[in-house]
Design a protein around this motif. Structure first.
Motif, PDB file in Angstrom:
ATOM      1  N   ARG A 177       0.830  -1.173   0.077  1.00 44.71           N
ATOM      2  CA  ARG A 177      -0.022   0.178  -0.046  1.00 44.71           C
ATOM      3  C   ARG A 177       0.865   1.494   0.091  1.00 44.71           C
ATOM      4  O   ARG A 177       0.455   2.191  -0.642  1.00 44.71           O
ATOM      5  CB  ARG A 177      -0.707   0.028   1.196  1.00 44.71           C
ATOM      6  CG  ARG A 177      -2.027   1.435   1.441  1.00 44.71           C
ATOM      7  CD  ARG A 177      -2.727   1.067   2.464  1.00 44.71           C
ATOM      8  NE  ARG A 177      -3.719   2.074   2.382  1.00 44.71           N
ATOM      9  CZ  ARG A 177      -3.395   3.213   3.102  1.00 44.71           C
ATOM     10  NH1 ARG A 177      -2.218   3.641   3.627  1.00 44.71           N
ATOM     11  NH2 ARG A 177      -4.455   4.386   3.237  1.00 44.71           N
ATOM     12  N   ASP A 178       1.735   1.210   0.607  1.00 42.53           N
ATOM     13  CA  ASP A 178       2.855   2.414   0.764  1.00 42.53           C
ATOM     14  C   ASP A 178       3.293   2.690  -0.641  1.00 42.53           C
ATOM     15  O   ASP A 178       3.625   3.997  -1.066  1.00 42.53           O
ATOM     16  CB  ASP A 178       3.833   2.068   1.746  1.00 42.53           C
ATOM     17  CG  ASP A 178       3.485   2.157   3.037  1.00 42.53           C
ATOM     18  OD1 ASP A 178       2.595   2.867   3.473  1.00 42.53           O
ATOM     19  OD2 ASP A 178       4.074   1.488   4.028  1.00 42.53           O
ATOM     20  N   GLU A 180       2.000   1.947  -3.575  1.00 41.65           N
ATOM     21  CA  GLU A 180       1.327   2.428  -4.579  1.00 41.65           C
ATOM     22  C   GLU A 180       0.602   3.597  -4.232  1.00 41.65           C
ATOM     23  O   GLU A 180       0.223   4.546  -5.025  1.00 41.65           O
ATOM     24  CB  GLU A 180       0.011   1.374  -4.298  1.00 41.65           C
ATOM     25  CG  GLU A 180       0.155   0.081  -4.932  1.00 41.65           C
ATOM     26  CD  GLU A 180      -0.971  -0.923  -4.858  1.00 41.65           C
ATOM     27  OE1 GLU A 180      -1.720  -0.856  -4.065  1.00 41.65           O
ATOM     28  OE2 GLU A 180      -0.954  -1.918  -5.907  1.00 41.65           O
ATOM     29  N   CYS A 181       0.531   4.112  -2.865  1.00 38.50           N
ATOM     30  CA  CYS A 181       0.183   5.578  -2.418  1.00 38.50           C
ATOM     31  C   CYS A 181       1.267   6.433  -2.795  1.00 38.50           C
ATOM     32  O   CYS A 181       0.740   7.501  -3.418  1.00 38.50           O
ATOM     33  CB  CYS A 181       0.014   5.498  -0.850  1.00 38.50           C
ATOM     34  SG  CYS A 181      -1.491   4.844  -0.332  1.00 38.50           S
TER      35      CYS A 181
END
Length: 240
Positions: A177-178, A180-181
């Motif tokens: 997630r990090d 992709e963010c």
């Protein structure tokens, strides 16, 4: 320099690990004595006080505190390399009652001329981690590297011309997630993104970063970022 074989317990890959060398105040290069035959252990949790080892200078006998040797495996695991304990380790000379930790550790030149040698910032706090990443980006040639006064909700720690960077100073590996963010924020701002992590990256985060061509670096406690994927190697080679 001392070299020992280190096998990653996660992927079973074997590495030839070379001991880091630090300058004793007396001027003699000093290296943590590695414990041959002892298995390396994955770092899954960090504490600022437990990631240092006592090293005795063989020339002057001084005892100082230096960062625990670590190795970043290409599989994403960050490994702690065991060291031989110093018998009867006393306190550092000139500082009775407390070991001395260097303000910075000059390392050998790692990039081709004319880029100067990188001078890292020793990491003791999360703020130090951001500061070390900022110094490294400046060394790579990025201009006007700044840190927001307050960290925005989307976790951008550093900005430069054409770049945003996130510094994960937590004790867990940086997640998918990090990655992709950061990529989405960089895309929306029409800039590039770079990630720095103290605890390494999960396998799916590394795979996604490779596909998105996001440079990934692991910070050791000397404050020296190490590239862990092809995009990061390319950035180090070419600079900004």
């Amino acid at each position: 320099m001392e070299s020992v074989p280190v096998r990653c317990p996660a992927c079973r890959r074997e590495h030839a690990y070379v001991t880091p060398v630090y300058p004793c105040p007396c001027g003699v290069p000093t290296a943590p004595p590695l414990l041959r035959g002892a298995p390396a252990t994955p770092i899954t949790h960090r504490t600022w006080n437990d990631d240092w080892v006592t090293v005795r200078c063989g020339s002057c006998g001084r005892h100082d505190q230096w960062p625990q040797p670590e190795l970043c495996c290409p599989c994403g695991a960050v490994l702690r390399v065991p060291v031989r304990p110093v018998a009867s380790a006393g306190h550092a000379a000139g500082a009775p009652g407390r070991p001395v930790r260097p303000a910075h550790i000059p390392l050998p030149r790692t990039a081709a001329a004319p880029r100067p040698a990188f001078r890292p910032l020793t990491i003791r706090t999360a703020r130090d981690a951001v500061g070390a990443a900022a110094l490294y980006l400046t060394w790579l040639g990025f201009r006007e590297v700044t840190q927001p006064v307050t960290r925005p909700a989307f976790r951008i720690d550093l900005r430069a011309q054409g770049l945003i960077a996130q510094v994960d100073s937590t004790t867990r590996p940086t997640s998918l997630r990090d990655v992709e963010c950061l990529w989405l924020n960089a895309l929306n701002s029409s800039v590039s993104g770079v990630l720095f992590s103290l605890a390494g990256y999960t396998p799916d985060a590394r795979e996604r970063a490779d596909g998105l061509r996001i440079p990934l670096f692991v910070l050791d406690l000397t404050g020296t970022p190490q590239p862990v994927n092809g995009a990061a190697d390319e950035l180090v080679s070419t600079g900004a």
